[in-house]
Design an enzyme around this catalytic site. Sequence first.
Site, PDB file in Angstrom:
ATOM      1  N   THR A 159      60.086  83.773  56.977  1.00 31.41           N
ATOM      2  CA  THR A 159      60.922  82.510  57.396  1.00 31.41           C
ATOM      3  C   THR A 159      62.235  83.224  57.954  1.00 31.41           C
ATOM      4  O   THR A 159      63.329  83.656  57.083  1.00 31.41           O
ATOM      5  CB  THR A 159      61.540  81.630  56.429  1.00 31.41           C
ATOM      6  OG1 THR A 159      60.247  80.900  55.886  1.00 31.41           O
ATOM      7  CG2 THR A 159      62.270  80.491  56.948  1.00 31.41           C
ATOM      8  N   LYS A 237      59.785  75.190  60.961  1.00 35.69           N
ATOM      9  CA  LYS A 237      59.960  75.413  59.697  1.00 35.69           C
ATOM     10  C   LYS A 237      61.296  75.051  59.271  1.00 35.69           C
ATOM     11  O   LYS A 237      61.868  74.755  58.249  1.00 35.69           O
ATOM     12  CB  LYS A 237      59.560  77.052  59.369  1.00 35.69           C
ATOM     13  CG  LYS A 237      59.885  77.350  57.969  1.00 35.69           C
ATOM     14  CD  LYS A 237      59.053  76.913  56.909  1.00 35.69           C
ATOM     15  CE  LYS A 237      59.430  77.597  55.357  1.00 35.69           C
ATOM     16  NZ  LYS A 237      58.709  77.013  54.361  1.00 35.69           N
ATOM     17  N   LYS A 312      69.067  80.567  52.086  1.00 34.39           N
ATOM     18  CA  LYS A 312      68.969  81.214  53.331  1.00 34.39           C
ATOM     19  C   LYS A 312      68.428  80.563  54.302  1.00 34.39           C
ATOM     20  O   LYS A 312      68.697  80.364  55.440  1.00 34.39           O
ATOM     21  CB  LYS A 312      67.852  82.315  52.890  1.00 34.39           C
ATOM     22  CG  LYS A 312      67.539  83.074  53.980  1.00 34.39           C
ATOM     23  CD  LYS A 312      66.289  83.959  54.004  1.00 34.39           C
ATOM     24  CE  LYS A 312      65.101  83.146  54.078  1.00 34.39           C
ATOM     25  NZ  LYS A 312      63.664  83.616  54.421  1.00 34.39           N
TER      26      LYS A 312
HETATM   27  P1  NAD Z   1      59.859  88.452  48.351  1.00 33.87           P
HETATM   28  O1  NAD Z   1      61.189  88.890  48.190  1.00 33.87           O
HETATM   29  O2  NAD Z   1      59.162  88.163  46.988  1.00 33.87           O
HETATM   30  O3  NAD Z   1      58.945  89.531  49.156  1.00 33.87           O
HETATM   31  C1  NAD Z   1      59.265  90.277  50.171  1.00 33.87           C
HETATM   32  C2  NAD Z   1      58.632  91.512  49.961  1.00 33.87           C
HETATM   33  O4  NAD Z   1      58.899  92.327  50.954  1.00 33.87           O
HETATM   34  C3  NAD Z   1      58.803  92.582  48.838  1.00 33.87           C
HETATM   35  O5  NAD Z   1      57.594  92.914  48.062  1.00 33.87           O
HETATM   36  C4  NAD Z   1      59.840  93.524  49.234  1.00 33.87           C
HETATM   37  O6  NAD Z   1      59.677  94.842  48.397  1.00 33.87           O
HETATM   38  C5  NAD Z   1      59.046  93.844  50.732  1.00 33.87           C
HETATM   39  N1  NAD Z   1      59.875  94.185  51.599  1.00 33.87           N
HETATM   40  C6  NAD Z   1      61.138  94.136  51.879  1.00 33.87           C
HETATM   41  N2  NAD Z   1      61.567  95.005  52.795  1.00 33.87           N
HETATM   42  C7  NAD Z   1      60.608  95.483  53.194  1.00 33.87           C
HETATM   43  C8  NAD Z   1      60.401  96.715  54.372  1.00 33.87           C
HETATM   44  N3  NAD Z   1      61.350  97.089  54.972  1.00 33.87           N
HETATM   45  N4  NAD Z   1      59.064  97.121  54.274  1.00 33.87           N
HETATM   46  C9  NAD Z   1      58.209  96.399  53.604  1.00 33.87           C
HETATM   47  N5  NAD Z   1      58.229  95.879  52.600  1.00 33.87           N
HETATM   48  C10 NAD Z   1      59.424  95.410  52.334  1.00 33.87           C
HETATM   49  O7  NAD Z   1      59.697  87.002  48.967  1.00 33.87           O
HETATM   50  P2  NAD Z   1      58.830  85.982  49.254  1.00 33.87           P
HETATM   51  O8  NAD Z   1      59.130  84.884  48.246  1.00 33.87           O
HETATM   52  O9  NAD Z   1      57.345  86.545  49.268  1.00 33.87           O
HETATM   53  O10 NAD Z   1      58.834  85.473  50.801  1.00 33.87           O
HETATM   54  C11 NAD Z   1      58.551  86.207  52.117  1.00 33.87           C
HETATM   55  C12 NAD Z   1      58.937  85.161  53.081  1.00 33.87           C
HETATM   56  O11 NAD Z   1      58.166  84.072  52.924  1.00 33.87           O
HETATM   57  C13 NAD Z   1      60.435  84.684  53.151  1.00 33.87           C
HETATM   58  O12 NAD Z   1      61.028  85.029  54.554  1.00 33.87           O
HETATM   59  C14 NAD Z   1      60.512  83.351  52.463  1.00 33.87           C
HETATM   60  O13 NAD Z   1      61.567  82.588  52.980  1.00 33.87           O
HETATM   61  C15 NAD Z   1      59.187  82.833  52.889  1.00 33.87           C
HETATM   62  N6  NAD Z   1      58.881  81.714  52.126  1.00 33.87           N
HETATM   63  C16 NAD Z   1      58.816  81.880  50.818  1.00 33.87           C
HETATM   64  C17 NAD Z   1      58.265  80.898  49.920  1.00 33.87           C
HETATM   65  C18 NAD Z   1      58.345  80.972  48.504  1.00 33.87           C
HETATM   66  O14 NAD Z   1      58.303  79.705  47.785  1.00 33.87           O
HETATM   67  N7  NAD Z   1      58.706  82.082  47.854  1.00 33.87           N
HETATM   68  C19 NAD Z   1      57.830  79.675  50.573  1.00 33.87           C
HETATM   69  C20 NAD Z   1      57.614  79.757  51.965  1.00 33.87           C
HETATM   70  C21 NAD Z   1      57.951  80.735  52.812  1.00 33.87           C
END
Ligand code: NAD
Length: 362
Positions: A159, A237, A312
């Site tokens: 997102t 979204k 965010k």
């Molecule tokens: P998270 O922070 O748990 O996971 C992100 C992952 O990306 C981590 O494992 C981190 O180590 C990795 N990462 C960061 N920078 C990186 C890079 N440069 N190269 C490779 N890996 C890298 O986040 P999440 O909760 O999994 O969410 C991911 C996306 O989905 C976000 O944009 C969030 O807004 C969206 N989202 C999350 C939810 C939720 O409930 N958690 C629901 C809908 C959408």
Amino acid sequence: MSIASSTSLPVRRALGSRMRYSAPRLSLGSSSIRRAFSTTLSRDATWGFIGLGQMGYSMAKNLRAKVPPSDTLIIRDVNPETTERFVAESKELAKSSGAGEDAFRVEVSAHPREVAEKSTVVISSLPEPQHVKDVFYNILKPGKLPTLEEERLFIDTSTIDPPSSREVANVIHGTGSGVFVDAPMSGGVIGARAGTLTFMFGASSNGEVVKRATSILLLMGKSALHLGPQGSGLAGKLANNYILAINNIAAAEAMNLGIRWGLDPKVLAGLVSSSTGRSWPMDVNNPVPGVVDTAPSSHGYEGGFGISLMNKDLRLAIAAAEESATPLTLGATAREVYNAAEEQYRGKDFSVVYKWLLDKSE
Ligand code: NAD
């Protein structure tokens, strides 16, 4: 807009259409590039997954379990513990299926460029716009990606704001490195685990790209909605999450109000849920502990949708609204609420806004 159901498409179709497609000529500096689309069927496909966090880890697991075992999945995360755990769990799964521990091919890469070079489909799930830009900068820094048998498809499920996504898409398309689709998701960590996410995606109206993206997304979710051209998924979204942010505050304030007037919280929630004030934060994610047993509020506000992610998304929605000169009268107030509540309850589910309100009312 097209809606597809997860039961309708066989896995192999996810590997893409093999039909020829004439892409428009794109200008990039002095050179002009015509993107190549292949008609050849690749037998063992290679998939890339970048960002295996709360959402991505389970999505990649579902993907690995659903594509043919002889396909290769290349994973990349800045956290090596995550990728090591993924490899170990994949071996365990393959062993317990009786196929031998190396039956599911999983490779770990330290470089996003390498993931992209080898994969016909690259899925990313990263926290914020700067992470997405950073990953794609590293993918494209050395120049155009080598051409594969099949047009490379990038699906970014993060997102982020539509302008950042557009910027990345323009570079991918402009360098002839593939097709870039924004496909944010809804359904949270539980939906990611269960493979029941809803994806909303933005892609050119080219039927084959839409079909291909849909079949891939359905390997990780229960529905995939094509909302329009690139960037549309994120627009949808952010509009949805703007409503969610406001409804969550409204539910918390109304519950607080009703309880102070002497109403029983379960009775009040029941009434609203069958009346016009109904909303997801009231019905499913009620912020008052004990009203909905499965809600994070009944478990110390643990799990669920983190308050920082909600804040965010609200920030991104407000920024996108400003970019299009669209007034959001409740945006600034909601932002103040989430900033203050996040400061106090970082790491908790966003329904913790109710607790923050109680602290203020005491
Ligand atoms: P998270 O922070 O748990 O996971 C992100 C992952 O990306 C981590 O494992 C981190 O180590 C990795 N990462 C960061 N920078 C990186 C890079 N440069 N190269 C490779 N890996 C890298 O986040 P999440 O909760 O999994 O969410 C991911 C996306 O989905 C976000 O944009 C969030 O807004 C969206 N989202 C999350 C939810 C939720 O409930 N958690 C629901 C809908 C959408």
